[in-house]
Design an enzyme around this catalytic site. Structure first.
Site, PDB file in Angstrom:
ATOM      1  N   CYS A 141       0.831  -1.208   0.000  1.00  0.00           N
ATOM      2  CA  CYS A 141       0.000   0.000   0.000  1.00  0.00           C
ATOM      3  C   CYS A 141       0.869   1.264   0.000  1.00  0.00           C
ATOM      4  CB  CYS A 141      -0.907  -0.053   1.233  1.00  0.00           C
ATOM      5  SG  CYS A 141      -1.741   1.481   1.639  1.00  0.00           S
ATOM      6  N   CYS A 154       0.137   3.750   2.766  1.00  0.00           N
ATOM      7  CA  CYS A 154       0.621   3.183   4.032  1.00  0.00           C
ATOM      8  C   CYS A 154       2.115   3.460   4.200  1.00  0.00           C
ATOM      9  CB  CYS A 154       0.391   1.675   4.086  1.00  0.00           C
ATOM     10  SG  CYS A 154      -1.329   1.162   4.004  1.00  0.00           S
TER      11      CYS A 154
END
Length: 126
Positions: A30, A33
Site C-alpha cells: 500500500c 501506508c
C-alpha cells in the site's frame, strides 16, 4: 518510543492495559501506508506516553476483519480501552498531532457517560 508490531493475540490486552493506544492498520503493498509510516513513527518518538502499534493486514487478516478494516491505511485511537477515532487514509503530521492532543485532553468520565446514555432504552432517557 518506537512502534510495536501488533497481532490478534495481543490486541485486546494492549488496548486495555495502556491509557492511550494508536493503531495503524497497513500493508506493505500500500503506497499511502508507506508514506504514512514515517509520520506515525515520528509521532511515536514525540509522544512516549502513547503506545503506537502497527497491524499488518496481510499477516493479520482475522484481526483486520474483526476491526472492520475495509481500506488502508486506517488509524484507530483508543483511550482507556474505548475506541475514540477510526478513519481510513494517510493522516498528515499536523492532523495526527491534533488527533493525539484531542485524545489526551478528553474527559473520559464524560465519554463513558455519553456511551452509557447511548445504550439506555429511549424511554428512560431524560
Amino acid at each position: 518510543m518506537s512502534t510495536l508490531t501488533l497481532t490478534g493475540a495481543a490486541f485486546a490486552d494492549l488496548i486495555h492495559q495502556n491509557d492511550i493506544v494508536l493503531v495503524d492498520f497497513w500493508a506493505a503493498w500500500c503506497g499511502p501506508c508507506r508514506r504514512f509510516a514515517p509520520v506515525f513513527e515520528n509521532a511515536s518518538e514525540q509522544h512516549p506516553d502513547v503506545v503506537f502499534a502497527k497491524v499488518d493486514t496481510e499477516a493479520e487478516h482475522q484481526l483486520a476483519a474483526q476491526a472492520g478494516i475495509t481500506s488502508i491505511p486506517t488509524l484507530m485511537a483508543f483511550r482507556e480501552g474505548v475506541l475514540l477515532y477510526s478513519e481510513a487514509g494517510a493522516v498528515p503530521a499536523a492532523a495526527l498531532e491534533e488527533i493525539i492532543g484531542a485524545i489526551k485532553t478528553l474527559d473520559m468520565d464524560e465519554v463513558r457517560r455519553e456511551i452509557s446514555q447511548e445504550h439506555e432504552p429511549t424511554a428512560t432517557r431524560s
